[in-house]
Design a protein around this motif. Structure first.
Motif, PDB file in Angstrom:
ATOM      1  N   ALA A  32       0.840  -1.205   0.000  1.00  0.00           N
ATOM      2  CA  ALA A  32       0.000   0.000   0.000  1.00  0.00           C
ATOM      3  C   ALA A  32       0.877   1.258   0.000  1.00  0.00           C
ATOM      4  O   ALA A  32       0.599   2.216  -0.715  1.00  0.00           O
ATOM      5  N   GLU A  35       2.038   2.333  -3.243  1.00  0.00           N
ATOM      6  CA  GLU A  35       0.953   2.756  -4.147  1.00  0.00           C
ATOM      7  C   GLU A  35       0.379   1.610  -4.968  1.00  0.00           C
ATOM      8  O   GLU A  35      -0.200   1.826  -6.032  1.00  0.00           O
ATOM      9  N   SER A  37      -2.197  -1.289  -6.075  1.00  0.00           N
ATOM     10  CA  SER A  37      -3.642  -1.527  -6.004  1.00  0.00           C
ATOM     11  C   SER A  37      -3.934  -2.964  -5.627  1.00  0.00           C
ATOM     12  O   SER A  37      -5.026  -3.289  -5.175  1.00  0.00           O
ATOM     13  N   THR A  75      -8.453  -2.479   2.467  1.00  0.00           N
ATOM     14  CA  THR A  75      -9.448  -1.451   2.158  1.00  0.00           C
ATOM     15  C   THR A  75      -8.963  -0.620   0.975  1.00  0.00           C
ATOM     16  O   THR A  75      -9.696  -0.410   0.018  1.00  0.00           O
ATOM     17  N   ASP A  76      -7.692  -0.188   1.031  1.00  0.00           N
ATOM     18  CA  ASP A  76      -7.142   0.602  -0.078  1.00  0.00           C
ATOM     19  C   ASP A  76      -6.441  -0.257  -1.112  1.00  0.00           C
ATOM     20  O   ASP A  76      -6.237   0.159  -2.239  1.00  0.00           O
ATOM     21  N   ARG A 139      -8.817  -0.201  -6.325  1.00  0.00           N
ATOM     22  CA  ARG A 139      -9.344   1.139  -6.044  1.00  0.00           C
ATOM     23  C   ARG A 139      -8.434   2.291  -6.460  1.00  0.00           C
ATOM     24  O   ARG A 139      -8.904   3.372  -6.795  1.00  0.00           O
ATOM     25  N   LYS A 140      -7.128   2.060  -6.412  1.00  0.00           N
ATOM     26  CA  LYS A 140      -6.238   3.185  -6.734  1.00  0.00           C
ATOM     27  C   LYS A 140      -6.158   3.400  -8.242  1.00  0.00           C
ATOM     28  O   LYS A 140      -6.387   2.490  -9.021  1.00  0.00           O
TER      29      LYS A 140
END
Lengths: 290, 282
Positions: A32, A35, A37, A75-76, A139-140
């Motif tokens: 995470a 960065e 995903s 979550t991210d 999500r990213k």
């Protein structure tokens, strides 16, 4: 626009979910921070591979505290983790669990259980019975559309029909966790198994114009070494990076939907695939056999 | 008797010595530390197998974590001990010498008619007990030195030199041991001298076995690793008598490679339907 994927090439401790779980959480957090995903773990990453009679002892249910803890960390960033999955009717599967948005998003149960040579999976595991593609939330970033993924666990990959089934449902990235051991050390050939996987992953990525993310484990179990070599192959069949060295590591790669589009324009194999011919021939062969 | 087939042992058995070294060094490091140890003990005979195990262990654990024990008998060749000391010097290890003559002679004083095979087995088992004694006193695992050729042919003493806690060489044929020893720069005279168990004066592996390692390794590779039938082996140029003889040696020595038989009574019998990885215990 690119999407970052992380390959968590770990060395699980055999039969020790308690020790492997925090290692997963560390890797997810690191992915995470990078960065990513999505972070992909190897086959049976929460338990180790040569479990034998330990299979029922380390099995997790879908609603287990361990999977809930991992899901809560997702979550991210999404994660594909490997575990022994127990069902209500006490069957045990070699499973890859896709976690996203704080919950279990998709489950693949290994269909092809190798039971030859040093492998003995069908003695301990139930066979999965499907290959299902799914939308991976990722999500990213801002993709043009959601990514579509399909999971193949190790030996599943050695059956082209499995890859074809997934590709037919629309797959942008094959997620391929494995626990592939070292076999064959002849001169000038590198590792025999590594050579086979290299040929296979390049071929599938090119033929199905999709990304292929292969994450193999490292470490030793009862004297058997696992060779790592995790890598990503692009939709043109070319590796995006050098295979990972034989040590624990977290690799990052960048995927683009636009690259898929370019590959499929240059090489419209998916468009030209004749599923109708394939289905008709399959029916004919089946009837002829009956 | 011609035992030289068309494909040579060197071609067939060639290994990537760099990859093999990396895997075996990792094996020793990982499997020793995994069980809470950081040292190994091994018997150093002056031959190439134990020298190679020592060299790999030194790379994996550091020379000060490898305990070489030289265990001569009074009839052992003095050259063996000199070669073992040379290996220690080359690798930076400090040897311990434990002469097994007193206990062997004391035992056979009561069995003066014992033949040399019986005496040789007794010596191999005496050395084993010394290594396991050092294992306890030095908190070190016993590293094995048996290669794939002798394990397959049963050319070793059960519960003697065939015993260890972990063996880095057990999947390498003798021909491959030579290749790896050269790649790791072990002293040339240790690699080149005729292999011998040195259980009695003038003993030679190849004379005792009745064939050379190059020939038998080549045959074993095609027979065991490639699972070729006797007919297919004969087509490759191997002599039929040689094939039969080696097949027979592998078959009759199977018991040496297996744990003792357990009479099955319960529903979960150890190693039959009570199956756990060894790593389970760690």
């Amino acid at each position: 626009m690119t999407t970052v994927v992380a390959l968590a090439q770990v060395a699980p401790r055999l039969g020790d979910v308690e020790a492997n779980l925090p290692r997963h959480l560390e890797m997810i957090a690191e992915a995470a921070r990078g960065e990513a995903s999505l972070v992909v773990f190897p086959e049976l990453s929460l338990t180790g591979y040569f479990l034998k009679d330990l299979v029922p002892d380390v099995a997790l249910r879908r609603n287990s505290a361990e999977l809930q803890t991992l899901a809560a960390a997702c979550t991210d960033v999404d994660a594909l983790v490997g575990c022994v999955l127990e069902t209500d009717d006490s069957r045990f599967y070699n499973a890859a669990i896709y976690l996203s948005g704080g919950r279990v998003h998709h489950v693949h149960r290994k269909v092809y259980l190798p039971t030859y040579g040093l492998f003995d999976e069908a003695r301990y595991f139930a066979h999965g019975d499907s290959f299902r593609a799914f939308a991976a939330p990722l999500r990213k970033g801002e993709p043009l559309r959601p990514w579509r993924a399909g999971a193949l666990i190790c030996e599943d990959m050695w059956h082209p029909s499995a890859v074809t089934q997934l590709a037919r449902q629309g797959v942008d990235m094959f997620l391929c966790p494995s626990a592939s051991p070292v076999r064959g050390v002849g001169r000038g050939t590198a590792l025999g198994t590594a050579r086979s996987y290299d040929a296979m992953t390049r071929t599938y990525a090119a033929l199905f114009t999709a990304y292929l993310i292969h994450v193999n484990r490292v470490g030793y179990e009862d004297g058997v070494a696992f060779w790592g070599g995790s890598h990503i192959v692009g939709p043109d069949g070319l590796p995006l990076c050098e295979p990972a060295p034989r040590e624990e590591t977290l690799l990052f790669g960048r995927l683009e939907l636009a690259a898929l589009r370019r590959s499929r324009i240059a090489n419209p194999l998916l468009r030209d695939e004749r599923h109708d011919v394939n289905d008709a021939e399959t029916d004919r062969i089946r009837h002829a056999r009956n | 008797m011609s035992t030289t087939p068309k494909p040579t042992a060197f071609d067939t058995l060639a290994i990537d010595t760099e990859v093999v070294t990396e895997i075996l060094v990792g094996f020793l490091h990982d499997e020793v530390h995994k069980v809470g140890f950081d040292r190994v003990v091994l018997g150093l005979s002056g031959g190439v197998d134990s020298a190679l195990t020592a060299a790999l262990a030194c790379r994996a654990l550091g020379a000060d974590h490898v305990i070489p024990v030289i265990m001569p008998y009074r009839t052992s060749s003095p050259r063996s001990e000199a070669d073992a000391r040379h290996v220690c010097e080359a690798l930076g290890m400090t040897p311990t010498v434990s002469d097994i003559s007193p206990q062997i002679d004391a035992y056979f004083a009561a069995h003066p008619d014992a033949d040399r095979g019986r005496r040789g087995n007794k010596m191999a088992r005496e050395r084993m007990t010394i290594l396991y004694d050092f294992s306890w006193s030095h908190r070190a695992l016993v590293a094995g030195t048996s290669n794939k050729t002798e394990l397959l042919l049963g050319y070793g003493t059960i519960h003697g030199d065939m015993v260890s806690a972990l063996n880095p060489l057990g999947d390498l044929y003798k021909t491959q041991i030579f290749m790896l020893a050269r790649a790791l720069d072990l002293p040339v005279h240790i690699i080149d001298k005729p292999p011998s168990a040195d259980l009695w004066e003038g003993q030679s592996d190849e004379a005792e076995l009745g064939f050379g390692y190059a020939a038998v390794d080549n045959l074993l590779y095609h027979m065991v690793d490639e699972r070729r039938t006797p007919e297919e082996l004969a087509e490759l140029g191997f002599n039929c008598e040689f094939i039969d003889e080696v097949c027979q040696k592998v078959r009759v020595s199977q018991y040496k490679r297996r744990p003792p038989l357990i009479a099955k009574l319960g529903v979960r019998t150890i190693d039959r339907d009570f199956r756990y990885p060894r790593d389970w215990g760690n």
